[in-house]
Design a protein around this motif. Structure first.
Motif, PDB file in Angstrom:
ATOM      1  N   HIS A  29       0.825  -1.202   0.000  1.00  0.00           N
ATOM      2  CA  HIS A  29       0.000   0.000   0.000  1.00  0.00           C
ATOM      3  C   HIS A  29       0.858   1.250   0.000  1.00  0.00           C
ATOM      4  O   HIS A  29       2.003   1.243   0.478  1.00  0.00           O
ATOM      5  N   LEU A  30       0.299   2.328  -0.541  1.00  0.00           N
ATOM      6  CA  LEU A  30       1.056   3.560  -0.710  1.00  0.00           C
ATOM      7  C   LEU A  30       0.546   4.700   0.165  1.00  0.00           C
ATOM      8  O   LEU A  30       1.278   5.658   0.414  1.00  0.00           O
ATOM      9  N   TYR A  31      -0.711   4.597   0.570  1.00  0.00           N
ATOM     10  CA  TYR A  31      -1.332   5.679   1.336  1.00  0.00           C
ATOM     11  C   TYR A  31      -1.591   5.202   2.749  1.00  0.00           C
ATOM     12  O   TYR A  31      -2.076   4.084   2.954  1.00  0.00           O
ATOM     13  N   SER A  48      -3.468  11.947   6.631  1.00  0.00           N
ATOM     14  CA  SER A  48      -3.089  10.983   5.603  1.00  0.00           C
ATOM     15  C   SER A  48      -1.661  11.280   5.161  1.00  0.00           C
ATOM     16  O   SER A  48      -1.172  12.414   5.287  1.00  0.00           O
ATOM     17  N   TYR A  50       1.482  10.232   2.234  1.00  0.00           N
ATOM     18  CA  TYR A  50       1.824   9.623   0.952  1.00  0.00           C
ATOM     19  C   TYR A  50       3.164  10.153   0.493  1.00  0.00           C
ATOM     20  O   TYR A  50       3.442  11.347   0.627  1.00  0.00           O
ATOM     21  N   ASN A  51       3.963   9.280  -0.020  1.00  0.00           N
ATOM     22  CA  ASN A  51       5.262   9.678  -0.577  1.00  0.00           C
ATOM     23  C   ASN A  51       6.083  10.439   0.463  1.00  0.00           C
ATOM     24  O   ASN A  51       6.702  11.463   0.153  1.00  0.00           O
ATOM     25  N   SER A  55      -0.339  14.293   3.415  1.00  0.00           N
ATOM     26  CA  SER A  55      -1.179  14.621   2.275  1.00  0.00           C
ATOM     27  C   SER A  55      -2.317  15.546   2.687  1.00  0.00           C
ATOM     28  O   SER A  55      -2.591  16.534   2.040  1.00  0.00           O
ATOM     29  N   SER A  94      -4.576   1.800   5.660  1.00  0.00           N
ATOM     30  CA  SER A  94      -3.760   1.966   4.459  1.00  0.00           C
ATOM     31  C   SER A  94      -4.584   1.642   3.231  1.00  0.00           C
ATOM     32  O   SER A  94      -5.626   0.984   3.320  1.00  0.00           O
ATOM     33  N   HIS A  96      -4.346   1.394  -1.447  1.00  0.00           N
ATOM     34  CA  HIS A  96      -3.552   1.366  -2.670  1.00  0.00           C
ATOM     35  C   HIS A  96      -4.461   1.825  -3.798  1.00  0.00           C
ATOM     36  O   HIS A  96      -5.601   1.370  -3.875  1.00  0.00           O
ATOM     37  N   ASN A 101      -8.642   2.595  -4.035  1.00  0.00           N
ATOM     38  CA  ASN A 101      -8.412   3.355  -2.810  1.00  0.00           C
ATOM     39  C   ASN A 101      -9.286   2.874  -1.653  1.00  0.00           C
ATOM     40  O   ASN A 101      -9.639   3.648  -0.775  1.00  0.00           O
TER      41      ASN A 101
ATOM     42  N   SER B 101      -2.546  11.320  -4.425  1.00  0.00           N
ATOM     43  CA  SER B 101      -2.608  11.768  -3.043  1.00  0.00           C
ATOM     44  C   SER B 101      -3.612  10.931  -2.281  1.00  0.00           C
ATOM     45  O   SER B 101      -4.536  10.375  -2.866  1.00  0.00           O
ATOM     46  N   ALA B 102      -3.394  10.864  -0.981  1.00  0.00           N
ATOM     47  CA  ALA B 102      -4.280  10.076  -0.132  1.00  0.00           C
ATOM     48  C   ALA B 102      -5.482  10.917   0.260  1.00  0.00           C
ATOM     49  O   ALA B 102      -5.324  12.028   0.747  1.00  0.00           O
TER      50      ALA B 102
END
Lengths: 114, 117
Positions: A29-31, A48, A50-51, A55, A94, A96, A101, B101-102
């Motif tokens: 998962h990314l978020y 939240s 991300y990266n 976010s 989390s 993806h 999402n 973005s989340a």
């Protein structure tokens, strides 16, 4: 089935103390998210991630809160100086983008501030 | 701002019967997702069903199905052949689609479902 894991399941802390809640999101998962639920109330969004950066964050997520992803697997929520009103269930989650999402929740960490 | 409203704080159903939980939402977005989550006494949040707004077909998952009315911004959950294990708090939730973005989930206030033996 992959799942989000949280530790501790329950923590009691003195008012003014720092607390760190830990989460291991689903591996691909990314978020990542933190939510909280005060007893008897609805689930509220906190933040939240991300990266490697925040976010979105809600009004609840003030300067006493911080999040971190210290390595490739953990995602933590730190509450710097706990208050009585921070007593709640804290959910890590989390998602993806490949799964629409859909947000998957951990079992929660129940924080009691005394 | 998006809002999610669940107007039934409590519902009850006889075992093996069917029950429908209501949810309405408000958004100006055209692409979004809607969810129903179940929260049993253990307080874990369990995904029940998901609906993409761009899909006209209503989602189904075994005994659980939704009635998604996009124009009316309504998203009800039907539980067929209710079982004792279905007793829980049910939350309706919304998130909009944004790549890169989340995006947060917005929850309703929940409906406490009791299943009577």
């Amino acid at each position: 089935e992959p799942e989000v894991t949280q530790t501790p399941s329950h923590q009691v802390t003195q008012m003014g103390q720092e607390v760190i809640l830990r989460c291991v999101p689903i591996s691909n998962h990314l978020y990542f998210y933190w939510y909280r639920q005060i007893l008897g109330q609805k689930v509220e969004f906190l933040v939240s991630f991300y990266n490697n950066e925040i976010s979105e964050k809600s009004e609840i997520f003030d300067d006493q809160f911080s999040v971190e992803r210290p390595d490739g697997s953990n995602f933590t929520l730190k509450i710097r100086s706990t208050k009585l009103e921070d007593s709640a269930m804290y959910f890590c989650a989390s998602s993806h983008p490949g799964t629409g999402n859909t947000i998957y929740f951990g079992e929660g960490s129940w924080l009691t501030v005394v | 701002a998006q809002t999610v409203t669940q107007s039934q704080p409590e519902m009850s159903v006889q075992e093996a019967e069917t029950v429908t939980l209501s949810c309405t939402y408000d958004t100006s977005e055209s692409d979004y997702y809607l969810f129903w989550y179940k929260q049993p006494p253990s307080r874990q949040m369990i995904l029940v069903i998901r609906q993409e707004a761009y899909k006209q077909q209503n989602a189904t998952e075994n005994r659980f199905s939704v009635n998604f009315q996009k124009a009316a911004k309504s998203f009800s959950l039907k539980i067929s052949d209710s079982q004792l294990g279905d007793a829980a708090m049910y939350f309706c939730a919304y998130t909009y689609i944004s790549s890169g973005s989340a995006r947060q989930l917005t929850f309703g206030s929940g409906t406490q479902l009791t299943v009577l033996p």
